[in-house]
Write a protein that holds these residues in place. Sequence first.
Motif, short mmCIF file in Angstrom:
data_model
loop_
_atom_site.label_atom_id
_atom_site.label_comp_id
_atom_site.label_asym_id
_atom_site.label_seq_id
_atom_site.Cartn_x
_atom_site.Cartn_y
_atom_site.Cartn_z
N SER A 181 0.94 -1.30 0.04
CA SER A 181 0.08 0.01 -0.05
C SER A 181 0.83 1.30 0.11
O SER A 181 2.25 1.19 0.36
CB SER A 181 -0.72 0.03 1.14
OG SER A 181 -0.21 0.36 2.31
N ASN A 182 0.27 2.27 -0.53
CA ASN A 182 0.95 3.67 -0.46
C ASN A 182 0.17 4.81 -0.12
O ASN A 182 -1.17 4.73 -0.68
CB ASN A 182 1.52 3.73 -2.07
CG ASN A 182 2.05 5.21 -2.11
OD1 ASN A 182 3.01 5.52 -1.16
ND2 ASN A 182 2.14 5.82 -3.33
N VAL A 183 0.38 5.57 0.80
CA VAL A 183 -0.39 6.69 1.19
C VAL A 183 0.28 7.96 0.85
O VAL A 183 1.57 8.23 1.54
CB VAL A 183 -0.88 6.52 2.58
CG1 VAL A 183 -1.49 7.70 3.34
CG2 VAL A 183 -1.79 5.31 2.91
N GLU A 184 -0.29 8.79 0.28
CA GLU A 184 0.43 10.14 0.04
C GLU A 184 -0.55 11.41 0.55
O GLU A 184 0.04 12.29 0.99
CB GLU A 184 0.74 10.20 -1.71
CG GLU A 184 1.71 9.42 -2.05
CD GLU A 184 1.99 9.66 -3.55
OE1 GLU A 184 1.36 10.65 -4.17
OE2 GLU A 184 2.85 9.01 -4.15
N ASN A 185 -1.71 11.11 0.56
CA ASN A 185 -3.01 12.00 1.01
C ASN A 185 -3.68 11.34 2.12
O ASN A 185 -3.86 10.06 2.09
CB ASN A 185 -3.45 12.46 -0.03
CG ASN A 185 -2.82 13.33 -1.06
OD1 ASN A 185 -2.09 14.35 -0.86
ND2 ASN A 185 -2.54 12.76 -2.48
N LEU A 186 -4.40 12.23 2.93
CA LEU A 186 -5.30 11.60 3.91
C LEU A 186 -6.36 10.81 3.26
O LEU A 186 -6.79 10.04 3.86
CB LEU A 186 -5.96 12.72 4.72
CG LEU A 186 -4.98 13.43 5.84
CD1 LEU A 186 -4.37 14.67 5.34
CD2 LEU A 186 -5.66 13.60 7.02
N GLU A 187 -6.87 11.21 1.94
CA GLU A 187 -7.99 10.33 1.15
C GLU A 187 -7.76 8.95 1.08
O GLU A 187 -8.30 8.02 0.86
CB GLU A 187 -8.32 11.09 0.17
CG GLU A 187 -9.04 12.50 0.48
CD GLU A 187 -8.07 13.73 0.83
OE1 GLU A 187 -8.70 14.92 0.96
OE2 GLU A 187 -6.68 13.61 0.54
N ASP A 188 -6.25 9.00 0.87
CA ASP A 188 -5.63 7.72 0.73
C ASP A 188 -5.78 6.44 1.75
O ASP A 188 -5.83 5.32 1.60
CB ASP A 188 -4.11 7.69 0.20
CG ASP A 188 -3.96 8.34 -0.86
OD1 ASP A 188 -4.86 8.47 -1.84
OD2 ASP A 188 -2.65 8.86 -1.34
N ILE A 189 -5.81 7.16 3.00
CA ILE A 189 -5.96 6.00 4.13
C ILE A 189 -7.32 5.23 4.07
O ILE A 189 -7.18 3.92 4.30
CB ILE A 189 -5.88 6.78 5.46
CG1 ILE A 189 -4.59 7.58 5.61
CG2 ILE A 189 -6.18 5.98 6.67
CD1 ILE A 189 -4.53 8.50 6.82
N PRO A 190 -8.54 5.71 3.97
CA PRO A 190 -9.62 5.00 3.90
C PRO A 190 -9.48 4.06 2.59
O PRO A 190 -10.01 3.13 2.74
CB PRO A 190 -10.90 6.00 4.14
CG PRO A 190 -10.30 7.43 3.37
CD PRO A 190 -8.91 7.46 4.16
N ALA A 236 -17.78 1.00 7.54
CA ALA A 236 -18.31 1.67 8.76
C ALA A 236 -17.22 2.53 9.34
O ALA A 236 -17.29 3.93 9.50
CB ALA A 236 -18.72 0.98 9.88
N LEU A 237 -15.70 2.17 9.41
CA LEU A 237 -14.85 2.79 9.94
C LEU A 237 -14.52 3.83 8.95
O LEU A 237 -14.10 5.10 9.21
CB LEU A 237 -13.75 2.07 10.22
CG LEU A 237 -13.90 0.91 11.35
CD1 LEU A 237 -12.74 0.09 11.32
CD2 LEU A 237 -13.93 1.74 12.91
N THR A 238 -14.23 3.50 7.58
CA THR A 238 -13.69 4.41 6.65
C THR A 238 -14.65 5.78 6.30
O THR A 238 -14.27 6.82 6.17
CB THR A 238 -13.13 3.65 5.30
OG1 THR A 238 -14.34 3.16 4.94
CG2 THR A 238 -12.03 2.70 5.58
N GLY A 239 -16.09 5.26 6.13
CA GLY A 239 -17.05 6.02 5.99
C GLY A 239 -17.08 7.24 7.14
O GLY A 239 -17.04 8.60 6.80
N LYS A 240 -17.06 6.81 8.40
CA LYS A 240 -16.99 7.60 9.57
C LYS A 240 -15.72 8.67 9.41
O LYS A 240 -15.47 9.80 9.38
CB LYS A 240 -16.75 6.99 10.79
CG LYS A 240 -16.79 7.96 12.07
CD LYS A 240 -16.88 6.86 13.26
CE LYS A 240 -16.99 7.98 14.65
NZ LYS A 240 -15.70 8.36 14.99
N PHE A 241 -14.28 8.22 9.06
CA PHE A 241 -13.29 9.10 8.96
C PHE A 241 -13.56 9.89 7.71
O PHE A 241 -12.94 11.16 7.83
CB PHE A 241 -12.08 7.77 8.32
CG PHE A 241 -10.79 8.52 8.46
CD1 PHE A 241 -9.79 8.58 9.33
CD2 PHE A 241 -10.15 9.03 6.99
CE1 PHE A 241 -8.48 9.37 9.26
CE2 PHE A 241 -8.95 9.96 7.02
CZ PHE A 241 -8.14 9.95 8.10
N ILE A 242 -13.82 9.52 6.74
CA ILE A 242 -14.18 10.33 5.53
C ILE A 242 -14.96 11.58 5.78
O ILE A 242 -14.92 12.95 5.48
CB ILE A 242 -14.81 9.41 4.20
CG1 ILE A 242 -13.72 8.71 3.73
CG2 ILE A 242 -15.11 10.53 3.21
CD1 ILE A 242 -14.03 7.57 2.63
#
Length: 244
Positions: free
Chosen positions: A86-95, A113-119
Amino acid sequence: MKIVSLAPHLTEWAFSLGLGKNLVGVSDYSDFPEEAKAILRVADYQGADIATIIALEPDLILAWDGGNKPQDIHKLSSIGLKVFSSNVENLEDIPREINRLAELTGTEKRANALTGKFINELNALKEKHAKAANKPVFYYSWAVPLMSIGPRAWPNKLLNVCGAQTLFHDSPVDYPQVSVKDVLMRQPHVLVAASKSTRTDLEVFWAKHRDFLDAPLLVVDPDVTSRFSLRLINELKLLCEGIN
């Protein structure tokens, strides 16, 4: 399913998805949640312990593209082990990346459920601070030497959500070494220390400069702000509140 994680944030992702008991090996600094501390260490800053990982016979290896050594990832893949890179460059990449991992592990319902809340919470923060005028923030990791961040560094992306930017937005490097004089001349709106030290100890460093600098000091947890985990959103809320 036996899983090996090669980065602390990937360990957190596994626990978030309810896969903590599936972890048979993790990287150094995998210290959250508490249960992660008891799992066998199979990677550190020098690289992955290939022989130990092979002996564990994992069904899935979680690798960090950009953090783990490319040759380690390639070797593990080339011997037939299944690698989720995996690669994360921006916060949106996390979910997005967590949802990708969920598809491999059959944990989509929990992930959604988790990523929806994060976004939703991330978008709410962006909207709340959208009109802020790039407030200059001096973000630093330690005082001796005094290290800050450039415009492309990960912490500056956190500041941007809060309607702020690094005091050294013109730095050509991601983590420049600066002087106190540089900070005083630029007059930041806020000081942000990513540190495990107490606020009292951190204030001692700035005390002799307070006649020329009245920016308040915020302290954030570097274990959270530097990791691509779901915990980041709560620390980000505190950061934005302190800046604004």
